[in-house]
Design an enzyme around this catalytic site. Structure first.
Site, PDB file in Angstrom:
ATOM      1  N   GLU A   1       0.850  -1.189   0.000  1.00  0.00           N
ATOM      2  CA  GLU A   1       0.000   0.000   0.000  1.00  0.00           C
ATOM      3  C   GLU A   1       0.891   1.245   0.000  1.00  0.00           C
ATOM      4  OE1 GLU A   1      -3.960  -0.792   2.349  1.00  0.00           O
ATOM      5  OE2 GLU A   1      -2.284  -1.559   3.534  1.00  0.00           O
ATOM      6  N   VAL A   2       0.821   2.017  -1.069  1.00  0.00           N
ATOM      7  CA  VAL A   2       1.607   3.239  -1.218  1.00  0.00           C
ATOM      8  C   VAL A   2       0.707   4.408  -0.824  1.00  0.00           C
ATOM      9  CG1 VAL A   2       2.828   4.728  -2.845  1.00  0.00           C
ATOM     10  CG2 VAL A   2       3.027   2.229  -3.030  1.00  0.00           C
TER      11      VAL A   2
END
Length: 315
Positions: A152-153
């Site tokens: 998850e960025v």
């Protein structure tokens, strides 16, 4: 943040997540410098590389000379010197991350990505006092990151778009699946979904509806299989038949909404928590952590291999 060539990475914090990142980075040919105050750092790194080498080989990575690509650093400053990307894996503490990222900004090269594996704390919470927060963002993996593809960025309020793209490029280079989340929320997406499911799972066990091992059997023999291939929305779209998600929402969705109000809110006071712990230990306590983790990872590799084969057939 125009540099998207990655040759050197720093891993700050060599717990379960940090050691997994270390193996993955080295498996993709990066020079990796690891920093952690733990006195058994050398032994922990060596053991992790030995344990994870078969996992990396199963993914087609070059494991020859794997350990030679990993260096132990005597300090954070030494670890980040010359790094193109820094992956922080410290405690879930705002104050700890404030102090650490101030050091990272001061010591890491100006082009280096400064990434946090934070499970729940958005980067804006610990970057307010930094002179440069443009390179700081969340790169939250699922355990173990050398196997589970998702990262998850999550950019903070001061993260630059160049840094977001560089992070996507970095994790894609590592064979991960980066998903950019455009609004900071505690726990991000994956852990919020996991916590919602876990809350209901605890409630069902607490109410005596099912045992922990039987609840796990429900998941692994139904939703787990489905969600390994399609997510909740595509699953619902298919569940609606030829009418798709519209049919699901307008017909079956009505009864599903009626269930929302009755979803559980487990008590989990000290007595309830102790009973749940004892029930889980009764179900799984006869095996060691290593045995359970090995079985989990072997099955996860099998799922990933099967999915990869299916994608190849589709193409």
């Amino acid at each position: 943040m125009k540099n998207t060539s990655f040759t050197t990475a720093a891993v700050i914090g060599a717990g379960t997540i940090g050691l997994s990142w270390t193996a993955l980075f080295a498996g993709h040919g990066l020079t990796v410098r690891v920093s952690d105050p733990r006195p058994d750092l050398a032994e922990a790194v060596a053991a992790a590389l030995a344990e994870f080498t078969p996992h990396l080989a199963a993914q087609g990575l070059d494991v020859d000379g794997l350990a030679d690509r990993v260096q132990l650093a005597g300090s954070v400053a030494e670890a980040v010197r010359g790094a193109d990307a820094v992956q922080e894996n410290g405690p879930e503490s705002v104050e700890f991350k404030k102090d650490l990222f101030a050091t990272l900004v001061a010591e890491a090269p100006s082009h280096a990505l400064l990434l946090s594996s934070s499970s729940a704390i958005p980067s804006t919470a610990f970057t307010g006092d930094l002179t440069d927060a443009s390179r700081v963002l969340i790169g939250h993996p699922f355990n173990p990151p050398h196997l589970i593809p998702l990262v998850e960025v999550v950019p903070g309020e001061r993260t630059s778009e160049d840094a977001v793209q560089a992070a996507v490029d970095f994790y894609a280079f590592l064979g991960r699946v980066p998903v950019v989340e455009r609004k900071e929320m505690p726990g991000f997406v994956g852990n919020r979904l996991q916590n919602a499911l876990n809350r209901e799972a605890i409630y069902l066990v607490e109410q005596g509806v099912v045992t922990p091992e039987d609840l796990d059997a429900v998941m692994t023999n139904s939703l787990g299989i489905r969600w390994a291939t399609v997510g909740p929305f595509l699953g619902s779209h298919l569940g609606g038949g030829p009418g798709g998600y519209r049919h699901m929402a307008e017909h079956i969705g009505v009864s599903m909404k009626q269930m929302w109000a009755g979803l559980g809110n487990p008590a989990q006071g000290p007595e309830e928590t102790e009973r749940l712990i004892e029930a889980v230990e009764k179900a799984y306590g006869s095996s060691t952590y290593s045995e359970l983790a090995e079985a989990r990872d072997r099955k996860q590799l099998a799922v990933l291999s099967a999915l990869d084969s299916a994608r190849t057939e589709e193409n």
